[in-house]
Design a protein around this motif. Structure first.
Motif, PDB file in Angstrom:
ATOM      1  N   ALA A   1       4.226   9.807  -7.702  1.00 40.68           N
ATOM      2  CA  ALA A   1       5.267  10.066  -8.702  1.00 40.68           C
ATOM      3  C   ALA A   1       4.812   9.688 -10.105  1.00 40.68           C
ATOM      4  N   SER A   2       3.520   9.591 -10.309  1.00 41.66           N
ATOM      5  CA  SER A   2       2.989   9.071 -11.580  1.00 41.66           C
ATOM      6  C   SER A   2       3.303   9.963 -12.776  1.00 41.66           C
ATOM      7  N   ALA A   3       3.657  11.221 -12.543  1.00 39.81           N
ATOM      8  CA  ALA A   3       4.026  12.096 -13.660  1.00 39.81           C
ATOM      9  C   ALA A   3       5.395  11.746 -14.218  1.00 39.81           C
ATOM     10  N   ARG A   4       6.173  10.976 -13.466  1.00 39.90           N
ATOM     11  CA  ARG A   4       7.506  10.573 -13.916  1.00 39.90           C
ATOM     12  C   ARG A   4       7.383   9.353 -14.833  1.00 39.90           C
ATOM     13  N   PRO A   5       8.077   9.345 -15.958  1.00 34.35           N
ATOM     14  CA  PRO A   5       7.888   8.258 -16.935  1.00 34.35           C
ATOM     15  C   PRO A   5       8.573   6.952 -16.567  1.00 34.35           C
TER      16      PRO A   5
ATOM     17  N   ALA B   1      12.038  -8.555  -0.494  1.00 33.50           N
ATOM     18  CA  ALA B   1      11.508  -9.024   0.779  1.00 33.50           C
ATOM     19  C   ALA B   1      10.297  -9.914   0.518  1.00 33.50           C
ATOM     20  N   GLU B   2       9.849 -10.608   1.541  1.00 33.31           N
ATOM     21  CA  GLU B   2       8.666 -11.449   1.419  1.00 33.31           C
ATOM     22  C   GLU B   2       7.488 -10.617   0.942  1.00 33.31           C
ATOM     23  N   GLY B   3       6.719 -11.148  -0.015  1.00 32.44           N
ATOM     24  CA  GLY B   3       5.553 -10.437  -0.512  1.00 32.44           C
ATOM     25  C   GLY B   3       5.807  -9.532  -1.699  1.00 32.44           C
ATOM     26  N   ASP B   4       6.923  -9.729  -2.386  1.00 29.01           N
ATOM     27  CA  ASP B   4       7.225  -8.866  -3.536  1.00 29.01           C
ATOM     28  C   ASP B   4       6.205  -8.965  -4.672  1.00 29.01           C
ATOM     29  N   PRO B   5       5.632 -10.141  -4.981  1.00 27.07           N
ATOM     30  CA  PRO B   5       4.606 -10.164  -6.037  1.00 27.07           C
ATOM     31  C   PRO B   5       3.443  -9.228  -5.747  1.00 27.07           C
ATOM     32  N   GLU B   6       3.047  -9.140  -4.477  1.00 26.98           N
ATOM     33  CA  GLU B   6       1.962  -8.233  -4.118  1.00 26.98           C
ATOM     34  C   GLU B   6       2.396  -6.777  -4.268  1.00 26.98           C
ATOM     35  N   ARG B   7       3.643  -6.503  -3.940  1.00 28.01           N
ATOM     36  CA  ARG B   7       4.135  -5.138  -4.064  1.00 28.01           C
ATOM     37  C   ARG B   7       4.119  -4.665  -5.520  1.00 28.01           C
TER      38      ARG B   7
ATOM     39  N   ALA C   1      -1.421   1.004  -9.500  1.00 28.40           N
ATOM     40  CA  ALA C   1      -1.435   2.430  -9.185  1.00 28.40           C
ATOM     41  C   ALA C   1      -0.947   3.288 -10.340  1.00 28.40           C
ATOM     42  N   VAL C   2      -0.008   2.750 -11.134  1.00 31.53           N
ATOM     43  CA  VAL C   2       0.557   3.517 -12.250  1.00 31.53           C
ATOM     44  C   VAL C   2       0.556   2.640 -13.510  1.00 31.53           C
ATOM     45  N   PRO C   3      -0.595   2.455 -14.120  1.00 27.58           N
ATOM     46  CA  PRO C   3      -0.714   1.511 -15.238  1.00 27.58           C
ATOM     47  C   PRO C   3       0.104   1.877 -16.473  1.00 27.58           C
ATOM     48  N   ALA C   4       0.479   3.157 -16.640  1.00 30.10           N
ATOM     49  CA  ALA C   4       1.161   3.562 -17.875  1.00 30.10           C
ATOM     50  C   ALA C   4       2.642   3.864 -17.681  1.00 30.10           C
TER      51      ALA C   4
ATOM     52  N   GLN D   1       0.819  -1.208   0.000  1.00 31.21           N
ATOM     53  CA  GLN D   1       0.000   0.000   0.000  1.00 31.21           C
ATOM     54  C   GLN D   1       0.855   1.261   0.000  1.00 31.21           C
ATOM     55  N   ALA D   2       1.896   1.291   0.839  1.00 26.73           N
ATOM     56  CA  ALA D   2       2.750   2.472   0.919  1.00 26.73           C
ATOM     57  C   ALA D   2       3.501   2.688  -0.390  1.00 26.73           C
TER      58      ALA D   2
END
Length: 331
Positions: free
Chosen positions: A145-149, A157-163, A170-173, A136-137
């Motif tokens: 930072a979504s304006a950055r390309p 760390a554990e849980g990287d696929p979820e990260r 959050a930033v599909p493009a 989430q964080a």
């Protein structure tokens, strides 16, 4: 009596506060400690900056002491070429090598790119780092930072696929690269690479520890894998073939611009993609790396953007577009 054949070398340790906290798989920090080497003949001054890295058993104090030991040799006429044999690859040689380049440029009134036989550098897009945290964080930081390309996502760390899934949502493009900082294992390597492929990641840096990266040779790599801690200078390149698709060239590992230029040329001749990387540091560290970054697939030179403040005459960042150094800073 000191032989006046060479310039005087002075060494300083500086602390630069980080804006917030910078977190990777090996820990977090709130400040960047750098070592600055300065050469002066009374008329001209050349500077270079390095970031000693505990991962390689370096500290600002040990690096500064090692450089101070060379002050007499520098004053007696030690050259940049001779420096390559006087010190091994690493942070200490980087600071002094880059100071030599800057000093030579100032003395001769000739830009470093001309001295190195390179075309004039131009602006380029740098990655911007998202520190390791909860899904989430990290998603919130990516969204901010979504304006950055181009975003560089710290995993390991554990849980990287979820990260990585949360960040992509959050930033599909946005183009994403990942740095695992040696934090994955042979057991979770395939799963994590699949998750990165599903998220459309461009490149994954150093998924396995440098001394345990052999599994990369025998696994499908759905995303190109880039060596970081496994790559230092030209001598390290042959061992990468078959395990890595790219190499991250950092001046604090190569021991300066001189070796970095040679390493870049050899990596390309071996069919490896290159990226230009950095530590969290000021624009004085980024300036010589800009010359390497002109010929790379990815540039990751956002160190000053992570600081609370930068040097006077620092690099100009227009969003994620970074412009080459002015002579007042370096080169």
């Amino acid at each position: 009596m000191v032989n006046p054949a060479g310039p005087q070398l002075t060494i300083g340790i500086e602390t630069w506060p980080i804006a917030g906290q910078f977190t990777i798989s090996r820990g977090a920090k709130t400040q960047a400690r750098v070592v600055v080497a300065e050469l002066s003949d009374g008329r001209f001054r050349g500077r270079g900056e390095c970031v000693p890295y505990a991962r390689y058993r370096e500290s600002p104090e040990t690096v500064a002491a090692r450089l101070q030991e060379l002050a007499g040799a520098v004053a007696a006429g030690l050259t940049r070429d001779a420096l390559q044999q006087a010190l091994p690859p690493g942070a200490a040689r980087n600071a002094l090598d880059c100071a030599f380049w800057d000093f030579e440029a100032k003395q001769s009134a000739t830009p470093v790119h001309v001295l190195a036989g390179l075309p004039p550098p131009g602006p380029l897009t740098t990655a911007f780092t998202i520190s390791l945290g909860t899904p989430q964080a990290m998603a919130e930081a990516a969204r901010a930072a979504s304006a950055r390309p181009l975003l560089k996502v710290k995993l390991g760390a554990e849980g990287d696929p979820e990260r990585i899934a949360a960040i992509r949502a959050a930033v599909p493009a946005t183009e994403l690269i990942v740095d695992a900082n040696e934090g994955w294992t042979a057991d979770n390597l395939a799963e994590n690479l699949r998750a990165c492929a599903a998220a459309g990641v461009t490149l994954v840096e150093q998924p396995l520890p440098a001394d345990a990266d052999e599994p990369l040779r025998n696994i499908a790599r759905p995303v190109p894998v880039c060596a970081d801690e496994s790559a230092h200078d030209r001598a390290s390149l042959p061992a990468l073939i078959g395990k890595y698709d790219a190499v991250n060239i950092k001046l604090d590992k190569t021991g300066g611009l001189t070796e970095a230029l040679a390493m870049s040329a050899e990596a390309h001749s071996l069919g490896l993609m290159t990226m230009a990387g950095c530590m969290v540091a000021t624009s004085l560290s980024m300036a010589p790396a800009m010359l390497i970054a002109q010929d790379t697939r990815v540039a990751d030179l956002d160190g000053p953007l992570l600081l609370a403040r930068d040097r006077p005459d620092g690099l100009v960042y227009d969003g994620s577009i970074v412009h080459p150094a002015k002579p007042q800073l370096w080169g």
